[in-house]
Design an enzyme around this catalytic site. Structure first.
Site: not given
Ligand SMILES: NC(=O)c1ccc[n+]([C@@H]2O[C@H](COP(=O)([O-])OP(=O)(O)OC[C@H]3O[C@@H](n4cnc5c(N)ncnc54)[C@H](O)[C@@H]3O)[C@@H](O)[C@H]2O)c1
Length: 287
Positions: A57, A99, A153
């Protein structure tokens, strides 16, 4: 891998070099942990998986509002879900991408699965942060604290202080015996926790990973554990057609029951406000 929950874990990322490197790094720990087969693969490898965790995401990168990445995340989550479902996957989807409440709704709509099998990590992480902060303030173990963060959240989340109990005592009773217990300060810290971590290391990982594992564990072990996770509202508190967190019983079929806790009037109003914010955010990405 650390909890021996799964025999096989496949990592899928549009950046396949990154997925391969993460898999190799995990495999370095594998023999010292509870060994599983872990590899970088494709959606076809996930066809018979019991759980698919959607973590891809848009990263918030210091923006203090998860809703700001809704459009970017919606494209990514739709892409993942379409390929996952096209592979023949018929298990449980657990969404963490932010989100997370809006992305869970996006995943539900793309998947055609019943809502009991499309779950958002929701406020389990925020609830863990609250229990930990309170445990520190009251010098008791976090496990002694029965608490709920509900709703989005995100910035409109509802800390349900009226439901909070520590050893059977309400927070008001604890305030009589504990110095410096301040609800406003606790709320601020819980709401701002992720932003503070991101300011320091650029992302959050250990807390959310452990929340994901806890949900998977409840499913795999068919625990019927009650955890606050994001689920489709079907009339609870007169809220419909949005995902937000309420306490849910989780077992091998996913969400088995959505519980409606007794909240104060202010908390119900705050929950409805959270629902309105999430409905508006979902409408924006659909338009
Ligand atoms: N729900 C929660 O409590 C919580 C906590 C932490 C992070 N998150 C969310 O998780 C998501 C990822 O965070 P992150 O820090 O790992 O980000 P990040 O940018 O490090 O990782 C995202 C990954 O998704 C991959 N990606 C992008 N488009 C893609 C697709 N179409 N198909 C497959 N893979 C794809 C990217 O290559 C990247 O490796 C964010 O939306 C973040 O806000 C949520």
């Amino acid at each position: 891998m650390l909890r021996a929950l799964f025999r096989e874990i496949v990592l899928i990322d549009s950046n396949s070099a990154l997925a391969s490197a993460e898999a190799a790094d995990l495999m370095d720990a594998n023999a010292l942990a509870r060994p599983a087969r872990i590899w970088a693969g494709t959606y076809d490898d996930a066809q018979c998986a019991s759980i698919a965790v959607i973590t891809a995401g848009g990263a918030t990168l210091g923006l203090e509002d998860r809703l700001s990445v809704a459009s970017k995340s919606a494209k990514i989550v739709s892409d993942c879900m379409e390929q996952l479902i096209a592979s023949g996957f018929d298990g449980i989807v657990l969404v963490a991408a932010n989100p997370v409440d809006v992305m869970s709704l996006v995943a539900l709509r793309c998947s055609g699965l019943p809502s009991s099998r499309v779950i958002g990590t929701g406020t389990l992480l925020d609830t863990s942060r609250l229990r930990n902060d309170l445990a520190f303030a009251l010098s008791v173990a976090p496990t002694a604290i029965d608490a709920l963060v509900l709703g989005e959240h995100g910035n409109s989340e509802v800390i349900a202080f009226s439901t909070l109990r520590v050893g059977g005592l309400s927070l008001d009773r604890w305030a009589e015996i504990a110095d410096g217990l301040d609800e406003a300060d606790l709320s601020r810290r819980v709401r701002g926790a992720a932003y503070a971590i991101i300011a320091g290391k650029g992302y959050t990982s250990f807390g959310i990973a452990t929340a994901i594992v806890r949900i998977c564990e409840a499913i795999v072990r068919d625990e019927h554990a009650v955890l606050p996770v994001s689920t489709l509202m079907t009339g609870q508190f007169d809220i419909e057609d949005v995902y937000l967190s309420l306490p849910c019983a989780l077992g091998s079929r996913g969400i088995e029951r959505v519980l409606v806790p007794e909240l104060s009037n202010e908390e119900v109003a705050a929950l409805k406000n959270s629902a309105t914010i999430l409905r508006n955010a979902a409408a924006l990405i659909r338009s």
